[in-house]
Design a protein around this motif. Structure first.
Motif, PDB file in Angstrom:
ATOM      1  N   ARG A 190       9.869  27.450  44.005  1.00 46.89           N
ATOM      2  CA  ARG A 190      10.092  28.887  44.234  1.00 46.89           C
ATOM      3  C   ARG A 190      11.130  29.450  43.266  1.00 46.89           C
ATOM      4  N   TRP A 191      11.856  28.614  42.576  1.00 45.57           N
ATOM      5  CA  TRP A 191      12.716  29.084  41.492  1.00 45.57           C
ATOM      6  C   TRP A 191      11.847  29.684  40.401  1.00 45.57           C
ATOM      7  N   ASN A 192      12.356  30.727  39.746  1.00 47.03           N
ATOM      8  CA  ASN A 192      11.636  31.385  38.636  1.00 47.03           C
ATOM      9  C   ASN A 192      10.218  31.730  39.070  1.00 47.03           C
ATOM     10  N   ARG A 202       8.305  34.370  39.460  1.00 42.86           N
ATOM     11  CA  ARG A 202       7.332  35.221  38.760  1.00 42.86           C
ATOM     12  C   ARG A 202       6.516  34.398  37.762  1.00 42.86           C
ATOM     13  N   ALA A 248      11.870  24.198  46.744  1.00 47.69           N
ATOM     14  CA  ALA A 248      12.867  25.078  46.132  1.00 47.69           C
ATOM     15  C   ALA A 248      12.870  24.893  44.605  1.00 47.69           C
ATOM     16  N   ASP A 270      14.060  32.943  28.518  1.00 44.95           N
ATOM     17  CA  ASP A 270      13.065  33.574  29.385  1.00 44.95           C
ATOM     18  C   ASP A 270      11.777  33.931  28.642  1.00 44.95           C
ATOM     19  N   GLU A 271      11.944  34.371  27.408  1.00 44.57           N
ATOM     20  CA  GLU A 271      10.763  34.758  26.615  1.00 44.57           C
ATOM     21  C   GLU A 271       9.766  33.596  26.498  1.00 44.57           C
ATOM     22  N   LEU A 325       7.853  33.327  29.765  1.00 48.25           N
ATOM     23  CA  LEU A 325       6.864  34.402  29.947  1.00 48.25           C
ATOM     24  C   LEU A 325       5.635  34.146  29.071  1.00 48.25           C
ATOM     25  N   ARG A 332       2.663  39.408  24.563  1.00 47.54           N
ATOM     26  CA  ARG A 332       2.982  38.550  23.430  1.00 47.54           C
ATOM     27  C   ARG A 332       1.715  38.071  22.733  1.00 47.54           C
ATOM     28  N   MET A 338      15.554  41.454  25.202  1.00 49.77           N
ATOM     29  CA  MET A 338      14.571  40.427  25.566  1.00 49.77           C
ATOM     30  C   MET A 338      14.156  40.590  27.041  1.00 49.77           C
ATOM     31  N   GLU A 339      12.866  40.565  27.267  1.00 53.60           N
ATOM     32  CA  GLU A 339      12.379  40.701  28.644  1.00 53.60           C
ATOM     33  C   GLU A 339      12.857  39.511  29.482  1.00 53.60           C
ATOM     34  N   THR A 340      13.115  39.754  30.732  1.00 55.73           N
ATOM     35  CA  THR A 340      13.509  38.659  31.603  1.00 55.73           C
ATOM     36  C   THR A 340      12.792  38.799  32.935  1.00 55.73           C
ATOM     37  N   PHE A 341      13.225  38.062  33.954  1.00 56.67           N
ATOM     38  CA  PHE A 341      12.585  38.151  35.269  1.00 56.67           C
ATOM     39  C   PHE A 341      13.600  37.742  36.318  1.00 56.67           C
ATOM     40  N   GLU A 342      13.248  37.993  37.538  1.00 59.58           N
ATOM     41  CA  GLU A 342      14.198  37.757  38.624  1.00 59.58           C
ATOM     42  C   GLU A 342      14.489  36.271  38.772  1.00 59.58           C
ATOM     43  N   LYS A 343      15.776  35.945  38.799  1.00 58.49           N
ATOM     44  CA  LYS A 343      16.179  34.559  38.942  1.00 58.49           C
ATOM     45  C   LYS A 343      16.496  34.238  40.406  1.00 58.49           C
ATOM     46  N   GLY A 344      16.869  33.019  40.640  1.00 58.01           N
ATOM     47  CA  GLY A 344      17.191  32.602  41.990  1.00 58.01           C
ATOM     48  C   GLY A 344      15.959  32.074  42.676  1.00 58.01           C
ATOM     49  N   VAL A 345      16.157  31.617  43.883  1.00 53.61           N
ATOM     50  CA  VAL A 345      15.086  30.920  44.580  1.00 53.61           C
ATOM     51  C   VAL A 345      14.783  31.640  45.894  1.00 53.61           C
ATOM     52  N   ALA A 346      13.519  31.933  46.132  1.00 53.21           N
ATOM     53  CA  ALA A 346      13.106  32.572  47.387  1.00 53.21           C
ATOM     54  C   ALA A 346      13.232  31.578  48.534  1.00 53.21           C
TER      55      ALA A 346
END
Lengths: 174, 174, 174, 174, 174
Positions: free
Chosen positions: C28-30, C32, C62, C133-134, C137, C145, D1-9
């Motif tokens: 569930r980390w990262n 997206r 996790a 991150d790039e 993605l 991209r 630079m594009e990024t995304f939500e970090k952390g763990v759900a």
């Protein structure tokens, strides 16, 4: 900068190697270096510990990655005849332009460790991991380098010591 | 700087590969390179050691991470029919912008070592770990590079040697 | 500099995945990125190989360190019901300021290898090890991209191929 | 630079930890940091999942190298009384001037993985591998750093989730 | 930069080492350093925990690579007489010009971990991995360096603690 005496002291005890059976598995890659290392190990075992030349078995493989497997199979095979008391794995890895050096060196250093721990037979790590040819020549005692030292000599000492001790350990003598 | 002769000497003995069964597991990634390496291994085993073409089994996987598992399962499966005498795992890893190269290379070099040690069947490490495409082309013997050498040839030699020796070792002949 | 065609050729054979049971363990980390990768693997298995959607089990953990353990336990648990034919472990590690990335990536790449070799069930290594991150993605096929490619697609192909082949190997068919 | 939500759900499911037995093995090195991490893990398990405080066993060791061995022995010992459902190994390694950090971190990250896979009990990797003190303080949620986050909280969530799931897996429920 | 108190707190409990049997395996390489470390460990165990001098067995090997094998064999041998309660492996590796340091350090740190986990006997990792001689002298408590500390002292504490606890764990006492 302060420093201290380098090198390794010999064992306090005189070992009698006259009844030992020793296996040397060595590569054919970088053979000029390997040959000198093998000779250094052999001569040490024979001249210092009275290992009988006919009780030293030499076995060659192409490259260092084959050392752990070959050592393991020959240890296993020797139980049918007369078991090896120790094995020395000798190879020379030299950094090239790809990452071959790094992955081989790591897999082989772990593999030789595993074979010793799995089998209960001491397996000496006699693999040089050098960044250039000069380092290899120096560690095989070749040429006129002032710091030259044939590491095969150390491996010969090490194999006899572990072989003799391991016989006692099997009998529960510490 | 002083240097010494590189490359690997052939085994002193002539091996007869005519009754051997050999498995080559190779990747489909970087296939132009892999194909040349596979061909180099095959031709060497057939022309130099009389391995029968019908006794060489080719098996492809997607990438190098699948090599140890596939080698292990096919070794296991072959005990029900005719056991493989040796396996060659062939793949080509090339450094990219992520750390994929490093973690795959390390896990695979250890994994192939494990499969050999666990199974008692020799498994040749035929994985190039290159930093760029040129290094891979050169080590597959492709193009007009002066130092080009098809490493598949070495792996073919290595597989036959270990396969023949391993048959003896199983009978306790050293 | 000369180069060659990259990417991986599909297997020569058409695999029928309609009776396969596949486990996807994902972090569930990262999320997206992970979500896109999972979807890429699922859609590939369903649309290309007729894997039944109800036969794909999704299981989340996790972080990536939990992947090998969870894969191992679920493989073991599935023997009581219907055994999984293959597992895909999906996670995304991105280099941070501590050394967490390096130690997790190394332990996990070895751990997933071990679970496959110990269990005899193919476990696909679907863990991206990115420096920013790039890179993540792009390898999840997100955004605009030019070089983007969803690696989950490759893992879906790989899982079906190994699952189908592994069934034969268990019957001694090579 | 594009990024995304970090952390763990968090897991989608509410886990009931009221009958779980959890072991936390933690180091005494870098104790100010370790103490905060242990407290974060404990409070999370108690307040979010109703783990009973008396069912959390704390055990200290000197340094991180002792974590895998101690976890293994306590898992083994607990089968004589009431078995631990999960273990959290907590330590803090900080880069010093020798290579101690690197070799300890690597051996411990592999060792904890091994203990989980060998025992079938989930062992959470709660070892920070930091390059300086600031990184350790931030990851223990100490001080006024804007990005501070107590990683012990994540390890508490992780341990309860794996513990609850592992009970089902033992019954063949997936 | 904010920091925190370093070093390791002693265990909360007073351990009685008077009936323990301890094995110290140490290298003869870099012996000036090793000797100081061995003495630090011995004196700590005797003066702080009443370990009987005659119950401390010293055993020397040439280099660090021999530590895991020797520890394993002596643990095994001791079951025939009186079993060792803990082992301390002491060596000093110092970075040289080849990659020997790196491969030995990695194989040995994993090997010592394996011996502990395989045997159920605590094996303390007492191997310094230094980049120069000064670092080694400082960590052996030699000379007049302000930050000097003999790490052998820590290993002595660690061995007694784990030895005493391990006796209880064998009886299922946690």
């Amino acid at each position: 900068m302060e420093t201290f005496e380098k090198g390794v002291a010999p064992p306090a005890e005189n070992f009698d190697g006259s009844s030992l059976r020793i296996l040397i598995v060595h590569t054919r890659w970088n053979y000029r270096i390997v040959e000198a290392l093998v000779r250094g190990a052999e001569e040490t075992m024979i001249s210092k510990y009275h290992v009988q030349p006919e009780n030293i078995t030499l076995h060659s493989v192409a490259g260092s990655y084959e050392l752990p497997f070959t050592a393991q199979r020959l240890i296993s095979a020797s139980t049918n005849t007369l078991k090896f008391d120790a094995v020395i794995c000798i190879g020379v890895l030299i950094k090239g332009s790809t990452m071959h050096f790094e992955y081989i060196a790591e897999a082989v250093s772990h593999g030789i460790m595993r074979v010793g721990l799995d089998s209960g037979v001491p397996v000496v790590f006699g693999v040089l991991t050098c960044l250039d040819d000069e380092q290899a020549l120096e560690r095989a005692g070749l040429g006129d380098r002032p710091g030259k030292h044939n590491h095969g000599i150390d491996w010969g000492h090490c194999a006899v010591e572990l072989a003799c001790k391991n016989r006692r350990w099997k009998d529960g003598i510490i």
